[in-house]
Design an enzyme around this catalytic site. Structure first.
Site, PDB file in Angstrom:
ATOM      1  N   ASN A 166      -7.178  -1.979  -1.252  1.00  0.00           N
ATOM      2  CA  ASN A 166      -6.375  -3.200  -1.298  1.00  0.00           C
ATOM      3  C   ASN A 166      -7.116  -4.428  -0.781  1.00  0.00           C
ATOM      4  O   ASN A 166      -6.772  -5.554  -1.134  1.00  0.00           O
ATOM      5  CB  ASN A 166      -5.082  -3.014  -0.494  1.00  0.00           C
ATOM      6  CG  ASN A 166      -5.346  -2.629   0.949  1.00  0.00           C
ATOM      7  OD1 ASN A 166      -6.004  -1.628   1.213  1.00  0.00           O
ATOM      8  ND2 ASN A 166      -4.827  -3.394   1.881  1.00  0.00           N
ATOM      9  N   CYS A 221      -0.692  -6.658   5.635  1.00  0.00           N
ATOM     10  CA  CYS A 221      -0.189  -5.847   6.744  1.00  0.00           C
ATOM     11  C   CYS A 221      -0.974  -6.088   8.028  1.00  0.00           C
ATOM     12  O   CYS A 221      -0.477  -5.855   9.125  1.00  0.00           O
ATOM     13  CB  CYS A 221      -0.260  -4.361   6.386  1.00  0.00           C
ATOM     14  SG  CYS A 221       0.676  -3.937   4.915  1.00  0.00           S
ATOM     15  N   GLN A 233      -2.545   0.102  -5.626  1.00  0.00           N
ATOM     16  CA  GLN A 233      -3.280  -0.978  -6.278  1.00  0.00           C
ATOM     17  C   GLN A 233      -3.783  -0.600  -7.673  1.00  0.00           C
ATOM     18  O   GLN A 233      -4.224  -1.469  -8.424  1.00  0.00           O
ATOM     19  CB  GLN A 233      -4.469  -1.410  -5.402  1.00  0.00           C
ATOM     20  CG  GLN A 233      -4.088  -1.958  -4.052  1.00  0.00           C
ATOM     21  CD  GLN A 233      -3.427  -3.317  -4.107  1.00  0.00           C
ATOM     22  OE1 GLN A 233      -3.556  -4.050  -5.082  1.00  0.00           O
ATOM     23  NE2 GLN A 233      -2.708  -3.671  -3.047  1.00  0.00           N
ATOM     24  N   THR A 278      21.937   6.445  -1.592  1.00  0.00           N
ATOM     25  CA  THR A 278      22.350   5.944  -2.903  1.00  0.00           C
ATOM     26  C   THR A 278      21.226   5.141  -3.546  1.00  0.00           C
ATOM     27  O   THR A 278      20.708   4.193  -2.953  1.00  0.00           O
ATOM     28  CB  THR A 278      23.598   5.065  -2.771  1.00  0.00           C
ATOM     29  OG1 THR A 278      24.641   5.828  -2.168  1.00  0.00           O
ATOM     30  CG2 THR A 278      24.045   4.545  -4.130  1.00  0.00           C
ATOM     31  N   HIS A 335       6.433  -3.355  -6.478  1.00  0.00           N
ATOM     32  CA  HIS A 335       6.129  -4.776  -6.353  1.00  0.00           C
ATOM     33  C   HIS A 335       4.640  -5.101  -6.476  1.00  0.00           C
ATOM     34  O   HIS A 335       4.265  -6.266  -6.484  1.00  0.00           O
ATOM     35  CB  HIS A 335       6.700  -5.353  -5.051  1.00  0.00           C
ATOM     36  CG  HIS A 335       5.920  -5.037  -3.810  1.00  0.00           C
ATOM     37  ND1 HIS A 335       5.051  -5.937  -3.238  1.00  0.00           N
ATOM     38  CD2 HIS A 335       5.893  -3.938  -3.026  1.00  0.00           C
ATOM     39  CE1 HIS A 335       4.532  -5.410  -2.142  1.00  0.00           C
ATOM     40  NE2 HIS A 335       5.022  -4.198  -2.000  1.00  0.00           N
ATOM     41  N   ALA A 386       5.963   2.457  -1.132  1.00  0.00           N
ATOM     42  CA  ALA A 386       4.834   3.375  -0.972  1.00  0.00           C
ATOM     43  C   ALA A 386       4.721   3.911   0.443  1.00  0.00           C
ATOM     44  O   ALA A 386       4.304   5.047   0.650  1.00  0.00           O
ATOM     45  CB  ALA A 386       3.543   2.675  -1.374  1.00  0.00           C
ATOM     46  N   THR A 387       5.084   3.114   1.440  1.00  0.00           N
ATOM     47  CA  THR A 387       4.981   3.590   2.824  1.00  0.00           C
ATOM     48  C   THR A 387       5.861   4.807   3.042  1.00  0.00           C
ATOM     49  O   THR A 387       5.437   5.801   3.645  1.00  0.00           O
ATOM     50  CB  THR A 387       5.357   2.471   3.805  1.00  0.00           C
ATOM     51  OG1 THR A 387       4.402   1.404   3.687  1.00  0.00           O
ATOM     52  CG2 THR A 387       5.341   2.979   5.241  1.00  0.00           C
TER      53      THR A 387
END
Length: 363
Positions: free
Chosen positions: A144, A309, A172, A227, A191, A76-77
């Site tokens: 989050n 984080c 989320q 790739t 994830h 997501a970042t």
């Protein structure tokens, strides 16, 4: 991991669903089978890998609004960074409780950043004044740290009325609640919905122009070179399909677990709205609580003080400060997160242990 370890930190990451692992294994095979092939190769094995990638893309897209395309990213970042570079005007407005990925990505572009305040319940006013000349409005779907669900559909309308794009960090919320309708750009990651780490996606509404984020071989329609991993894509896709299938069942399960936790931790105060929230997230505070001691005393339970984080900084949570908590109140807070595979017995055991440890502190 010890069998008596209880995992209640599902906002940080979720366990890999067995179905996602099973989908990944064929694409991790060795030389005796062609599953390891490069999905950008033209031979038969490469075309098979490419087909697996496209099946996964469709599965992920099914979690998101119609009328857009999915670009695979590393997470997501990366998706957020790519989305913010689509800003047509420069200025960015985001909620006061937005993830640091949004804030820091906007600052890195040199954009002027405008903060949209939140209420004591952790909600952005859907009629909040937007700054003149803003090019992009970013508000996350589900916070989050405190689990509040934002009025993103109305905020997207307001952004469009102001001539701005609307970016939604749906990390989320993806696969858990309905997608953020009205958004122009949506960032998600595997994830957080029982898929593998290392892959996410940016959803782009049809007609929204974005520039290439990484130069190279021109993969992902020239927008994100590199790739792709068929294994990660397949795991993401399987997790997304399972989440869509189980959305209502998971919601009911987590609602029950949240109710059980609140019945045990009844003297703790919920941070953020008690109604407009994702039930898998409980952010609670207890005056006088010593969090480091609680963490040590309950070392067989995975819980947190907030965002992974921001852990270890020693500073009060920016999110809890934004909803009006004093530094001491923020430091008296914990976050516990339930998931699909969490059992009622685990929640009861963990919450009773947390309460007993808090009482042992004399609070």
């Amino acid at each position: 991991m010890a069998s008596d370890f209880i995992y209640l930190d599902h906002q940080a990451t979720t366990p890999l669903a067995p179905e996602a692992l099973a989908a990944m294994l064929p694409w991790l095979s060795g030389p005796e089978a062609p599953g390891f092939a490069n999905p950008h190769s033209m031979h038969r094995a490469g075309r098979a890998a490419a087909s697996a990638v496209e099946v996964a893309r469709e599965q992920v897209a099914a979690l998101l609004p119609k009328g857009g395309r999915v670009i695979f990213t590393s997470g997501a970042t990366e998706a957020i960074n790519q989305a913010i570079r689509a800003n047509p005007r420069g200025d960015v407005a985001c909620s006061a409780i937005e993830h640091s990925a949004v804030i820091n990505a906007a600052v890195a572009t040199g954009a002027a950043l405008h903060e949209l305040p939140v209420s004591a319940e952790g909600l952005v006013d859907p009629e909040v004044d937007l700054p003149q000349g803003v090019g992009l409005v970013a508000v996350m779907q589900v916070n989050n740290e405190i689990g509040t669900i934002q009025p993103v559909a109305r905020l997207a309308e307001r952004a469009h009325d102001a001539g701005a794009l609307f970016l939604c960090d749906a990390v989320q919320g993806a696969g858990k609640i309905a997608p953020p309708e009205g958004a122009d750009l949506i960032a998600i990651t595997a994830h957080k919905l029982y898929g593998p780490k290392g892959i996410g996606a940016l959803w782009v509404r049809d007609g929204v122009a974005i520039a290439p984020f990484m130069a190279g071989g021109g993969q992902e329609s020239g927008l994100r070179s590199g790739t792709l991993s068929p294994a990660l894509c397949a795991g993401f896709g399987a997790a997304a399909a399972l989440a869509k299938e189980r959305m209502d069942t998971d919601f009911q399960h987590l609602s029950g677990l949240a109710g059980l936790a609140r019945s045990i931790l009844h003297r703790w105060t919920v941070n953020g709205s008690e109604e407009a929230r994702w039930p898998g997230n409980l952010n609670l505070r207890l005056d006088g609580l010593n969090f480091p001691r609680l963490l040590s005393d309950c070392r067989d339970i995975a819980f947190s003080a907030g965002s992974a984080c921001g852990s270890g900084t020693g500073a009060p949570s920016r999110v809890l400060s934004a909803i009006g908590l004093q530094p001491a109140e923020a430091r008296n807070s914990i976050r516990i997160g339930f998931g699909r595979y969490t059992t009622a017995q685990e929640v009861e055991t963990a919450c009773r242990a947390l309460e007993a440890a808090a009482q042992a502190q004399g609070v």
